[in-house]
Design a protein around this motif. Structure first.
Motif, PDB file in Angstrom:
ATOM      1  N   VAL A 242       1.088  -1.034  -0.083  1.00 21.91           N
ATOM      2  CA  VAL A 242       0.062   0.096  -0.043  1.00 21.91           C
ATOM      3  C   VAL A 242       0.801   1.220  -0.008  1.00 21.91           C
ATOM      4  O   VAL A 242       1.611   1.437   1.058  1.00 21.91           O
ATOM      5  CB  VAL A 242      -0.856   0.101   1.166  1.00 21.91           C
ATOM      6  CG1 VAL A 242      -1.760   1.163   1.162  1.00 21.91           C
ATOM      7  CG2 VAL A 242      -1.753  -1.338   1.303  1.00 21.91           C
ATOM      8  N   ASP A 250      -4.789   2.373  -7.278  1.00 22.59           N
ATOM      9  CA  ASP A 250      -4.578   2.313  -5.806  1.00 22.59           C
ATOM     10  C   ASP A 250      -5.768   1.464  -5.172  1.00 22.59           C
ATOM     11  O   ASP A 250      -6.707   2.360  -4.801  1.00 22.59           O
ATOM     12  CB  ASP A 250      -4.603   3.726  -5.361  1.00 22.59           C
ATOM     13  CG  ASP A 250      -3.960   4.125  -3.951  1.00 22.59           C
ATOM     14  OD1 ASP A 250      -3.331   3.197  -3.230  1.00 22.59           O
ATOM     15  OD2 ASP A 250      -3.941   5.211  -3.564  1.00 22.59           O
ATOM     16  N   ARG A 251      -5.682   0.361  -5.125  1.00 23.20           N
ATOM     17  CA  ARG A 251      -6.755  -0.466  -4.602  1.00 23.20           C
ATOM     18  C   ARG A 251      -6.086  -1.887  -4.580  1.00 23.20           C
ATOM     19  O   ARG A 251      -5.001  -2.177  -5.034  1.00 23.20           O
ATOM     20  CB  ARG A 251      -7.897  -0.613  -5.525  1.00 23.20           C
ATOM     21  CG  ARG A 251      -7.737  -1.057  -6.913  1.00 23.20           C
ATOM     22  CD  ARG A 251      -8.380  -0.768  -8.136  1.00 23.20           C
ATOM     23  NE  ARG A 251      -8.027  -1.288  -9.539  1.00 23.20           N
ATOM     24  CZ  ARG A 251      -8.312  -0.961 -10.459  1.00 23.20           C
ATOM     25  NH1 ARG A 251      -9.501  -0.165 -10.720  1.00 23.20           N
ATOM     26  NH2 ARG A 251      -7.929  -1.498 -11.626  1.00 23.20           N
ATOM     27  N   LEU A 252      -7.214  -2.782  -3.755  1.00 19.17           N
ATOM     28  CA  LEU A 252      -6.358  -4.110  -3.520  1.00 19.17           C
ATOM     29  C   LEU A 252      -6.854  -4.894  -4.736  1.00 19.17           C
ATOM     30  O   LEU A 252      -7.912  -4.626  -5.714  1.00 19.17           O
ATOM     31  CB  LEU A 252      -7.332  -4.683  -2.489  1.00 19.17           C
ATOM     32  CG  LEU A 252      -7.073  -6.209  -2.140  1.00 19.17           C
ATOM     33  CD1 LEU A 252      -5.838  -6.161  -1.279  1.00 19.17           C
ATOM     34  CD2 LEU A 252      -8.159  -6.794  -1.264  1.00 19.17           C
ATOM     35  N   LEU A 292      -8.232  -6.645   2.303  1.00 20.63           N
ATOM     36  CA  LEU A 292      -9.175  -5.358   2.764  1.00 20.63           C
ATOM     37  C   LEU A 292      -8.844  -4.985   4.331  1.00 20.63           C
ATOM     38  O   LEU A 292      -8.580  -4.059   4.825  1.00 20.63           O
ATOM     39  CB  LEU A 292     -10.726  -5.697   2.471  1.00 20.63           C
ATOM     40  CG  LEU A 292     -11.016  -5.726   0.975  1.00 20.63           C
ATOM     41  CD1 LEU A 292     -12.834  -6.119   1.059  1.00 20.63           C
ATOM     42  CD2 LEU A 292     -10.962  -4.260   0.355  1.00 20.63           C
ATOM     43  N   THR A 295      -5.171  -4.201   4.526  1.00 14.10           N
ATOM     44  CA  THR A 295      -4.826  -2.804   3.778  1.00 14.10           C
ATOM     45  C   THR A 295      -5.595  -1.542   4.239  1.00 14.10           C
ATOM     46  O   THR A 295      -5.213  -0.281   4.062  1.00 14.10           O
ATOM     47  CB  THR A 295      -4.919  -2.789   2.436  1.00 14.10           C
ATOM     48  OG1 THR A 295      -6.317  -3.215   1.981  1.00 14.10           O
ATOM     49  CG2 THR A 295      -3.843  -4.181   1.906  1.00 14.10           C
ATOM     50  N   TYR A 297      -8.065  -0.728   2.424  1.00 11.40           N
ATOM     51  CA  TYR A 297      -8.664  -0.033   1.096  1.00 11.40           C
ATOM     52  C   TYR A 297     -10.100  -0.636   1.083  1.00 11.40           C
ATOM     53  O   TYR A 297     -10.658  -1.425   1.670  1.00 11.40           O
ATOM     54  CB  TYR A 297      -8.218  -1.122  -0.134  1.00 11.40           C
ATOM     55  CG  TYR A 297      -6.749  -0.563  -0.772  1.00 11.40           C
ATOM     56  CD1 TYR A 297      -6.475   0.612  -0.912  1.00 11.40           C
ATOM     57  CD2 TYR A 297      -5.717  -1.417  -0.781  1.00 11.40           C
ATOM     58  CE1 TYR A 297      -5.628   1.275  -1.579  1.00 11.40           C
ATOM     59  CE2 TYR A 297      -4.446  -0.960  -1.321  1.00 11.40           C
ATOM     60  CZ  TYR A 297      -4.479   0.264  -1.759  1.00 11.40           C
ATOM     61  OH  TYR A 297      -3.151   0.694  -2.106  1.00 11.40           O
ATOM     62  N   ASP A 298     -10.844   0.389   0.334  1.00 10.74           N
ATOM     63  CA  ASP A 298     -12.459   0.036   0.222  1.00 10.74           C
ATOM     64  C   ASP A 298     -12.745  -0.390  -1.222  1.00 10.74           C
ATOM     65  O   ASP A 298     -13.856  -0.366  -1.585  1.00 10.74           O
ATOM     66  CB  ASP A 298     -13.299   1.115   0.620  1.00 10.74           C
ATOM     67  CG  ASP A 298     -13.098   2.482  -0.212  1.00 10.74           C
ATOM     68  OD1 ASP A 298     -11.974   2.375  -0.967  1.00 10.74           O
ATOM     69  OD2 ASP A 298     -13.807   3.379  -0.209  1.00 10.74           O
ATOM     70  N   GLU A 299     -11.604  -0.575  -1.989  1.00 11.07           N
ATOM     71  CA  GLU A 299     -12.131  -1.195  -3.211  1.00 11.07           C
ATOM     72  C   GLU A 299     -11.048  -2.405  -3.640  1.00 11.07           C
ATOM     73  O   GLU A 299      -9.794  -2.520  -3.383  1.00 11.07           O
ATOM     74  CB  GLU A 299     -11.604  -0.130  -4.285  1.00 11.07           C
ATOM     75  CG  GLU A 299     -11.912  -0.546  -5.662  1.00 11.07           C
ATOM     76  CD  GLU A 299     -11.606   0.919  -6.696  1.00 11.07           C
ATOM     77  OE1 GLU A 299     -11.275   1.854  -6.333  1.00 11.07           O
ATOM     78  OE2 GLU A 299     -11.861   0.504  -8.025  1.00 11.07           O
TER      79      GLU A 299
ATOM     80  N   ARG B   3      -5.549   9.711   1.858  1.00 10.60           N
ATOM     81  CA  ARG B   3      -5.984   8.293   1.729  1.00 10.60           C
ATOM     82  C   ARG B   3      -5.297   7.467   2.579  1.00 10.60           C
ATOM     83  O   ARG B   3      -5.832   6.431   3.258  1.00 10.60           O
ATOM     84  CB  ARG B   3      -5.251   7.907   0.496  1.00 10.60           C
ATOM     85  CG  ARG B   3      -6.039   8.201  -0.832  1.00 10.60           C
ATOM     86  CD  ARG B   3      -5.124   8.273  -2.023  1.00 10.60           C
ATOM     87  NE  ARG B   3      -5.818   8.570  -3.325  1.00 10.60           N
ATOM     88  CZ  ARG B   3      -6.485   7.721  -4.176  1.00 10.60           C
ATOM     89  NH1 ARG B   3      -6.302   6.260  -3.894  1.00 10.60           N
ATOM     90  NH2 ARG B   3      -6.941   7.900  -5.289  1.00 10.60           N
ATOM     91  N   ARG B   7      -7.616   5.090   5.175  1.00  7.81           N
ATOM     92  CA  ARG B   7      -7.283   3.516   5.334  1.00  7.81           C
ATOM     93  C   ARG B   7      -7.315   3.152   6.743  1.00  7.81           C
ATOM     94  O   ARG B   7      -7.660   1.933   7.348  1.00  7.81           O
ATOM     95  CB  ARG B   7      -6.091   3.111   4.312  1.00  7.81           C
ATOM     96  CG  ARG B   7      -6.123   3.071   2.880  1.00  7.81           C
ATOM     97  CD  ARG B   7      -5.094   2.303   2.095  1.00  7.81           C
ATOM     98  NE  ARG B   7      -3.900   2.908   2.391  1.00  7.81           N
ATOM     99  CZ  ARG B   7      -3.428   3.787   1.369  1.00  7.81           C
ATOM    100  NH1 ARG B   7      -3.969   4.039   0.486  1.00  7.81           N
ATOM    101  NH2 ARG B   7      -2.173   4.581   1.749  1.00  7.81           N
TER     102      ARG B   7
END
Lengths: 639, 229
Positions: A242, A250-252, A292, A295, A297-299, B3, B7
């Motif tokens: 990340v 910028d996501r999983l 998720l 990290t 992440y939300d995507e 960001r 997170r």
């Protein structure tokens, strides 16, 4: 120094999930390099996967690096500071191995620049046992010949197993105290999937390539690609990085399958990554959930060459969206490569609840005739149903990807793109007066190991003519925008894509004259390439624009991606006859060679073709027809 | 930075509020932007929550899930109407570590402080504008001698700069020529003697009280909040 350059966060590492490796006595050290900017290279899954696999080994350590942008390069050269790893800022020249990820031909000059910045001689011939072994992998290396002078070794195919084998050879050589570089190269050539260009002689007769043959008896005449039989054995990356700074994706990311059997004839990725190997749905769910949680992440992107084909797609998407164990808001799922059918739009609606700004489809060609030639068998009705689905469910922008310069293409085919776009925007206006369609056009580059490898690429002038023809037609419809790639860059890509080792001198000259970052329009200069070709007495026409003959020896004939050359030739003849070929997952095997040649099979959880349109299957699946199949199915949940 | 915070907040499952609309964004607002490559001991963020949470354990929880180098040092709860941090920061203090002759630095600082006006010409939207930046310079102190944690520097310039009505950037300060007018350096150029910068404080209202946002917030938590974090 970092305070004087743009985006210094590119160079400091510190990503969540990364760790400075411990240098243990005797371990082989790897520097995995992505020869483009950090923002593009960091999300690359291949590099992250191999970095983890190597660092899990007690006899290896691995770090990463990316091409420094021109401002930092100037500072580094002024201060005589070498290329360095981002984790521990170790000098690149101190590593045992530098291995590059090559996804496109346009980064070749960056590879030379990285080596030069590493203070490593760019040519294999000038390196000694004190220099790192320079390797490469990735899709572009299915024809590594243009880089033959610069690469000590090349990994062909899936890298997961190759890196371990290479590590063992180099570890043993390092501990033997040998200073004979050719010795280790000959040992590396014994590994399945490893090609050592300097152990082969290329013979030419004038312009023509006669043969590429091994110089030693034990060196294989044909190097077979390496294929991981089951993705379930490789649940990587486990610690996706990340970054602190913004990157392109910028996501999983979770890879749901590798390989594709739809058989689009222009698509090298689909051909060279066969057979299809699905990750078990249960493992996909675990990787999403843990990823998720770890990290933040939300995507999550579910990656593959055609994710809607994944057997468990509906269940996985539902589970991800409805799983509230995260307890921290909505998770959105993205499918980077959408199929053109209503089913896919249905899934997209499911998973993009909040953000419906744009949806992308790739019909690739403007007429049904042209789509039969390229074997992208989607009907106009499929496309209109998808577009109708998208606009009626709240999307306002639809983006359509097309290729131009395809075999047998006429102006009618080119103008067919404008017609499709016009009809799509008309559908959109029924639902939203602000509906728009963006047409994105790329020039077609024939690639090795595809049925189109015999085809002479369209010239820059011809591509420009077609693009302007299309642009003038598209302009007539309000609500349609058009974007296109620079045909001059397409030309350079095409030249290197099917080039032989004589192009090495051209790549070197372009690099020496400052031609780095060639995929960045502000740095690209086609004049340098033309000049270098001329200076080395090489013909642009011969390398790029010429149709090849059936029995021509290709610079990649001594490598094997599994596909029989006669299968590809037959598919090329079928293309010219406008005959489509059905997806081999749901119809009998054509014996292309990718499975049978290696004694492996498609690994799929469901024997039922996916619901949806006709794309690639040649069947009308929209009404839920089931097609009888012959394949080996793995029980759902088995690992 | 937003960001990174988003997170971290999701990882500790803080019930953060989201904006309405097609692309909901987490409701986070930061204090004054920190120049690139600067360190800081004083950054603030307002986080709008949908629910009340226990504040005391938050700094440790968040620090644990933040990338290395970001520590959450304190948190307080605010209720009622909160003015944005960006608008209420009145002044900031900085440690600017430089590599230059301490005597020359002393002379430069004395001249800057003695000047009645210091004109800086700035380019904004293609128009050239000259401002007097002297009022923005509240304090400069030269601390000679090598700072212990910045070995490449020979001295520290401590500066207290006003954030209103127009902020003076700390690197801009180092470029000021007290005996003439100054062209604004480009935003990416760095003075040649600059080694490292560190923000020490962001002070907010009441004016002149030199109090940081957490102190103001704690003191006024029971009153009407005009401006705090």
């Amino acid at each position: 120094m970092l305070s004087r350059v743009e985006k210094p966060a590119r160079y400091i590492g510190c990503e969540e999930g990364s760790a400075a490796p411990e240098y243990t006595e005797g371990a082989v050290s790897w520097l995995l390099a992505y020869p483009d900017t950090y923002e593009i290279g960091l999300p690359n899954q291949g590099l992250q996967i191999l970095n983890e696999i190597l660092n899990e080994r007690p006899d290896a350590v691995s770090e990463r690096t990316y091409a420094p942008w021109t401002d930092l390069e100037a500072e580094m050269r002024a201060a005589n500071l070498p290329l360095f790893s981002v984790e521990t800022h170790r000098a690149a020249g101190e590593f045992d191995i530098i291995a590059f990820n090559l996804s496109s031909e346009l980064v070749y000059t960056n590879l030379l620049n990285c080596l030069d910045l590493a203070h490593v001689p760019i040519r294999v011939a000038d390196r000694t046992h004190e220099h790192p072994l320079v390797g490469a992998g990735g899709h572009a290396t299915f024809n590594p010949e243009p880089l033959a002078d610069f690469l000590d070794w090349v990994g062909i195919g899936d890298g997961e197993e190759i890196v371990g084998d290479v590590n063992e050879v180099v570890h043993a050589w390092k501990h033997s105290g040998s200073t004979d570089r050719e010795e280790v190269l000959r040992q590396l050539s014994q590994i399945e999937g490893v090609y050592v260009p300097s152990l082969y002689d290329a013979t030419f007769d004038g312009k023509k390539l006669l043969s590429i043959e091994p110089r030693f008896p034990e060196v294989p005449e044909i190097v077979e690609k390496r294929t991981v039989a089951d993705l379930a054995d490789w649940p990587y990356p486990k610690q996706q990085l990340v970054p602190l700074t913004e990157v392109v994706h910028d996501r999983l990311s979770v890879e749901v399958f590798r390989g594709c059997t739809r058989g689009c004839r222009f698509c090298q990725a689909g051909m060279i990554t066969r057979p299809v190997r699905e990750r078990p749905a249960e493992q996909v769910r675990t990787m999403i959930q843990e990823g998720l949680r770890r990290t933040g992440y939300d995507e999550v992107a579910l990656t593959s060459l055609s994710t809607a084909d994944f057997s468990g797609i509906t269940e996985v998407v539902k589970a991800t969206i409805e799983d509230d164990s995260m307890g921290c808001g909505d998770v959105s799922v993205s499918l980077p490569s959408l199929r053109v059918d209503a089913f896919t739009v249905g899934i997209a609606a499911e998973l993009q609840r909040g953000r419906r700004s744009g949806l992308t489809f790739a019909p690739e060609a403007g007429t049904w005739r042209m789509r039969q030639v390229i074997n992208k068998l989607i009907t106009e009705e499929d496309l209109y149903a998808s577009v109708e689905g998208a606009f009626s469910q709240g999307w306002r922008r639809v983006k359509l990807y097309f290729l131009t310069g395809l075999p047998t293409e006429t102006d009618e085919d080119t103008l067919g793109i404008a017609e499709l776009a016009k009809n799509c925007v008309a559908i959109g206006k029924k639902y939203n007066s602000g509906a728009s369609v963006t047409v994105s056009v790329g020039g077609f580059v024939p690639k090795p190991f595809t049925p189109f490898q015999w085809f002479g690429q369209n010239t820059i002038e011809e591509l420009n003519r077609k693009i302007y023809l299309l642009r003038d037609e598209v302009k007539k419809t309000k609500g349609v925008q058009m974007k296109w790639h620079d045909p001059a860059a397409t030309f350079v890509e095409g030249m290197s894509s099917r080039g032989d080792r004589r192009l090495g001198a051209v790549i070197e000259q372009v690099w020496r004259e400052g031609g780095t970052f060639q995929e960045w329009s502000e740095h690209f200069d086609v004049g340098r390439w033309n000049q270098a070709m001329e200076d080395h007495g090489l013909s642009v026409e011969w390398y790029t624009y010429r149709h090849r003959e059936e029995d021509e020896v290709f610079p990649w004939d001594h490598l094997n991606a599994g596909l029989h050359k006669d299968f590809l030739w037959q598919d090329w003849r079928d293309a010219l006859d406008e005959v489509g070929l059905e997806d081999c997952r749901w119809t009998p095997c054509y014996d292309c060679g990718a499975c049978t040649g290696y004694g492996i099979e498609h690994v799929v959880a469901s024997a039922t073709p996916p619901a949806g349109g006709s794309q690639g299957t040649g069947q009308d699946l929209a009404k839920g027809h089931e097609v009888s199949v012959q394949l080996l199915a793995r029980p759902v949940g088995a690992t | 930075m937003a960001r990174v915070w988003e997170r971290a907040i999701r990882k500790v499952q803080l019930p953060i509020a989201y904006s309405e609309g097609f692309s909901p964004r987490a409701k986070l607002s930061f204090g004054l932007a920190l120049p690139t490559v600067f360190e800081s001991a004083a950054e603030y963020v307002d986080i709008t929550l949908e629910d009340t949470v226990e504040v005391d354990p938050l700094p440790e929880m968040l620090t644990n899930v933040m990338p290395e180098g970001i520590d959450v040092t304190g948190a307080i709860a605010l209720t009622g109407k909160v003015e944005s941090l960006q608008e209420c920061v009145e002044s900031t203090t900085w440690s600017l570590f430089v590599n230059s002759d301490p005597d020359e630095l002393q002379a430069w600082a004395a001249n800057v402080l003695a000047a009645d006006e210091l004109l800086v010409t700035r380019e904004r939207k293609g128009k050239s504008r000259t401002d007097d930046v002297r009022p923005a310079i509240l304090e400069i102190e030269i601390k000679p001698g090598q700072p212990e944690d910045v070995p490449a520097a020979t001295a520290e310039v401590f500066a207290h700069l006003a954030a209103k009505p127009r902020a003076l950037r700390p690197l801009e300060l180092l470029e000021i020529n007290p005996s003439g007018s100054t062209e604004e350096p480009s935003r990416t150029s760095v003075p040649s003697h600059f080694v490292l910068g560190r923000r020490i404080h962001q002070f907010i209202a009441p004016v002149g009280a030199r109090r940081d946002p957490l102190a103001v917030g704690a003191a006024e938590a029971s009153h009407d909040l005009s401006c705090a974090s």
